[in-house]
Design an enzyme around this catalytic site. Structure first.
Site: not given
Lengths: 120, 120
Positions: A14, A38
């Site tokens: 990622y 997030d």
């Protein structure tokens, strides 16, 4: 149940794909109906199209990620400490990813709060 | 919503109280119906009596905790990287705590898997 090595490798991949600027490949790590929180506590990003845009925007803003310690579990979740650098901003956080049986990420939660970032 | 500084301080206090051997004070950080998943994916520890026993047993086994980086959020959860040492065993993990409005921990999840501990 996803393999723990797959989960840990996905967290590092990622960061690598993000730093390579490949927002489509980053989004491909996620299930179609995945949710990103997030930071945790702010409005979530939901679904493939929104997730792809989220990463395209972050990459366009010049963000770079560092994956520090990555930890597994005996379930379908893994966690890592990360830092992120954007122009003028440094963030220190911890991320948790939840996986489906096919190994795709169904939920990503990034823990960082009001005193976990600083102007640089 | 619990204050982010309270959440972060509780995570450090948790390690301090644990290392002081005070299993009752550690359990007092939790709500009565709290759940501990340590490690994530194994059978949870549920409720005050079970939680108190869990910490009494861990302390009696000689475990010591180190709280490393602690991160907040804009919600009711915080996270930290930790390590734990028991006689013959070293564990590296990441912990996430979820708090109620009164500032008590309602859920603790410890991320460590089959390759996050080692015999020492």
């Amino acid at each position: 149940m996803p393999d723990v090595q797959h989960m840990k490798a996905t967290m590092r991949r990622y960061a690598d794909l993000f730093n390579a600027g490949d927002h489509v490949a980053v989004a491909d790590l996620y299930a179609d109906d995945a949710v990103i929180e997030d930071p945790v506590g702010k409005r979530p990003v939901e679904g493939r199209a929104a997730i792809e845009k989220f990463y395209a925007d972050s990459i366009a803003a010049g963000a770079k990620l560092v994956a520090h310690e990555v930890r597994g579990s005996y379930g379908n979740r893994s966690a890592m400490r990360f830092s992120a650098d954007l122009p003028g901003l440094h963030i220190d956080g911890i991320e948790v990813m939840t996986f489906d049986d096919g190994g795709k990420v169904v939920r990503m939660e990034a823990f960082w709060g009001p005193d976990d970032f600083q102007a640089v």
